[in-house]
Scaffold this motif. Structure first.
Motif, PDB file in Angstrom:
ATOM      1  N   UNK A 110       0.835  -1.196   0.000  1.00  0.00           N
ATOM      2  CA  UNK A 110       0.000   0.000   0.000  1.00  0.00           C
ATOM      3  C   UNK A 110       0.874   1.251   0.000  1.00  0.00           C
ATOM      4  N   UNK A 111       1.979   1.198   0.737  1.00  0.00           N
ATOM      5  CA  UNK A 111       2.874   2.353   0.831  1.00  0.00           C
ATOM      6  C   UNK A 111       3.441   2.715  -0.540  1.00  0.00           C
ATOM      7  N   UNK A 112       3.831   1.704  -1.309  1.00  0.00           N
ATOM      8  CA  UNK A 112       4.404   1.946  -2.625  1.00  0.00           C
ATOM      9  C   UNK A 112       3.350   2.016  -3.731  1.00  0.00           C
ATOM     10  N   UNK A 113       2.085   1.812  -3.395  1.00  0.00           N
ATOM     11  CA  UNK A 113       1.034   1.921  -4.400  1.00  0.00           C
ATOM     12  C   UNK A 113       0.905   0.713  -5.293  1.00  0.00           C
ATOM     13  N   UNK A 114       1.382  -0.453  -4.836  1.00  0.00           N
ATOM     14  CA  UNK A 114       1.246  -1.673  -5.622  1.00  0.00           C
ATOM     15  C   UNK A 114      -0.225  -2.100  -5.608  1.00  0.00           C
ATOM     16  N   UNK A 115      -0.784  -2.502  -6.760  1.00  0.00           N
ATOM     17  CA  UNK A 115      -2.198  -2.915  -6.798  1.00  0.00           C
ATOM     18  C   UNK A 115      -2.528  -3.980  -5.775  1.00  0.00           C
ATOM     19  N   UNK A 116      -3.801  -4.023  -5.367  1.00  0.00           N
ATOM     20  CA  UNK A 116      -4.251  -4.921  -4.306  1.00  0.00           C
ATOM     21  C   UNK A 116      -3.993  -6.383  -4.647  1.00  0.00           C
ATOM     22  N   UNK A 117      -3.805  -7.159  -3.601  1.00  0.00           N
ATOM     23  CA  UNK A 117      -3.523  -8.580  -3.732  1.00  0.00           C
ATOM     24  C   UNK A 117      -4.738  -9.331  -4.271  1.00  0.00           C
ATOM     25  N   UNK A 118      -4.459 -10.404  -5.021  1.00  0.00           N
ATOM     26  CA  UNK A 118      -5.500 -11.307  -5.477  1.00  0.00           C
ATOM     27  C   UNK A 118      -6.251 -11.885  -4.281  1.00  0.00           C
ATOM     28  N   UNK A 119      -7.574 -12.018  -4.413  1.00  0.00           N
ATOM     29  CA  UNK A 119      -8.397 -12.462  -3.286  1.00  0.00           C
ATOM     30  C   UNK A 119      -8.001 -13.845  -2.785  1.00  0.00           C
ATOM     31  N   UNK A 120      -7.615 -14.713  -3.691  1.00  0.00           N
ATOM     32  CA  UNK A 120      -7.239 -16.071  -3.285  1.00  0.00           C
ATOM     33  C   UNK A 120      -6.011 -16.035  -2.391  1.00  0.00           C
ATOM     34  N   UNK A 121      -4.989 -15.291  -2.814  1.00  0.00           N
ATOM     35  CA  UNK A 121      -3.777 -15.192  -2.008  1.00  0.00           C
ATOM     36  C   UNK A 121      -4.046 -14.466  -0.698  1.00  0.00           C
ATOM     37  N   UNK A 122      -4.847 -13.409  -0.769  1.00  0.00           N
ATOM     38  CA  UNK A 122      -5.185 -12.672   0.452  1.00  0.00           C
ATOM     39  C   UNK A 122      -5.891 -13.578   1.446  1.00  0.00           C
ATOM     40  N   UNK A 123      -6.821 -14.390   0.937  1.00  0.00           N
ATOM     41  CA  UNK A 123      -7.528 -15.322   1.810  1.00  0.00           C
ATOM     42  C   UNK A 123      -6.605 -16.361   2.413  1.00  0.00           C
ATOM     43  N   UNK A 124      -5.640 -16.840   1.613  1.00  0.00           N
ATOM     44  CA  UNK A 124      -4.679 -17.825   2.103  1.00  0.00           C
ATOM     45  C   UNK A 124      -3.816 -17.247   3.209  1.00  0.00           C
ATOM     46  N   UNK A 125      -3.317 -16.040   2.996  1.00  0.00           N
ATOM     47  CA  UNK A 125      -2.456 -15.409   3.997  1.00  0.00           C
ATOM     48  C   UNK A 125      -3.217 -15.099   5.278  1.00  0.00           C
ATOM     49  N   UNK A 126      -4.506 -14.860   5.160  1.00  0.00           N
ATOM     50  CA  UNK A 126      -5.326 -14.623   6.341  1.00  0.00           C
ATOM     51  C   UNK A 126      -5.695 -15.928   7.033  1.00  0.00           C
ATOM     52  N   UNK A 127      -5.886 -16.977   6.232  1.00  0.00           N
ATOM     53  CA  UNK A 127      -6.320 -18.266   6.765  1.00  0.00           C
ATOM     54  C   UNK A 127      -5.292 -18.891   7.707  1.00  0.00           C
TER      55      UNK A 127
END
Length: 362
Positions: free
Chosen positions: A84-101
């Motif tokens: 977010x700091x560098x303005x990189x586009x948001x993470x793919x939902x699948x990967x985001x869900x995995x990292x949260x899981x």
């Protein structure tokens, strides 16, 4: 002794860095607040590490295994903050869900343990050997390291994807940070090896101190670059320098924001594959620092995100209204390769350019 000193210093520096990045959000770097929250979180982890390393864990039994939960949280939290700091586009939902899981699963599985009394937690710790490869503590340590390795490899990959969408001059800071990530990846591999060769407190302490030093090194380098950039701005011409001395008022922000918005609506400029932040700043008559500040505060997005979205909008129009080859469309809207264009297009529309054309072209 040395480890205690390093961890104590790391705790103090984490608090100061948290305050620094949190306050930076007030001067226009909106997403630096996420980094501020991360460093406050890191300071809590360092307290846990300091207690464990100093041998006082039995005096704080409710911290037993809590450090592993924090360990599973730290890499996705840091990845989120820096992207977010560098303005990189948001993470793919699948990967985001995995990292949260992963951290959520660890917490749910260990709820019965966390609900135990302090005496029972100490008893559980004493009944489990600490210096064996297959001990609970060593396995959890390797799991957190391996999980962090995956998260940072994914973060590096996300940075590399964006590199294909913009000119080299546009992403100098992002390229520098990607090198930092590679250093961390190698360090995590070494730490996993330490867990195999020296299971127990030694390997855990080395990995915790190493990661803390890496994060703090990145942060202080980041502060150095910010300060260097601000010092450079002090020698700008007077018509630019007047905006450097303080936080932009809402009136001035709206004035400059509308000017920037008009500029970003110029098709020829946005579709220029060699477009850079300094070029936009020069047209506006501002410094790069103030241009980024205006962009983040006025739009609530980074310049990378805005340009990316506008280029895809132009591409969608061309795909529907013409038979121009997809490769040509990608180059015409400013992307440097077909693969970069297809990735960005699918990221924002959930369709490839060919699928979009087939679905919407009359």
């Amino acid at each position: 002794m040395i480890g205690t000193i390093l961890l104590s210093a790391g705790f103090i520096q984490s608090v100061f860095l948290g305050l620094y990045f949190y306050r930076e959000a007030n001067t226009g770097r909106k997403f630096s607040r996420d980094l501020g929250y991360f460093f406050f979180f890191l300071s809590l982890i360092m307290i846990c590490n300091l207690i464990y390393f100093s041998g006082n864990l039995f005096e704080f039994p409710h911290l037993i295994k809590l450090g592993y939960l924090f360990g599973f949280c730290i890499s996705p939290f840091f990845s989120f903050a820096v992207t977010r700091y560098f303005g990189i586009p948001k993470e793919n939902r699948i990967w985001f869900g995995l990292f949260l899981l992963v951290p959520v699963s660890f917490f749910l599985i260990h709820i019965p343990f966390f609900l135990l009394s302090g005496e029972n937690k100490i008893l559980s710790l004493r009944n489990n050997p600490q210096n064996q490869i297959l001990s609970d503590s060593n396995l959890f340590q390797m799991m957190t390291l391996f999980f962090s390795l995956i998260v940072f490899l994914r973060t590096y990959y996300r940075f590399r994807l964006v590199f294909g969408e913009f000119s080299d001059d546009f992403l100098r800071e992002e390229k520098l940070f990607s090198s930092y990530i590679l250093i961390l990846v190698f360090w995590l591999l070494i730490c996993i090896l330490f867990c195999v060769l020296f299971p127990g407190q030694i390997s855990e302490t080395i990995s915790n101190i190493g990661f803390s030093v890496w994060v703090l090194g990145f942060a202080w380098h980041r502060i150095y670059l910010d300060q260097k950039r601000k010092d450079t701005h002090q020698i700008l011409p007077s018509n630019q320098n007047k905006y450097q001395k303080s936080y932009l008022s809402d009136q001035k922000l709206n004035e400059l924001g509308k000017h920037l918005e008009d500029l970003l609506n110029e098709k020829e400029l946005i579709l220029d594959g060699d477009l850079t932040l300094p070029k936009i700043s020069e047209i506006l008559g501002l410094s790069s620092h103030i241009t980024s500040q205006v962009c983040n505060r006025y739009f609530g997005q980074s310049l990378i995100e805005i340009i990316r979205q506008k280029r895809i909008e132009y591409a969608k129009k061309v795909l529907v209204e013409s038979d121009t080859p997809i490769l040509r469309v990608g180059f015409d809207v400013g992307f440097n390769s077909k693969n970069a264009f297809i990735r960005a297009f699918k990221d924002l529309t959930n369709l490839t350019p060919s699928e979009f054309r087939k679905k919407y072209k009359p």
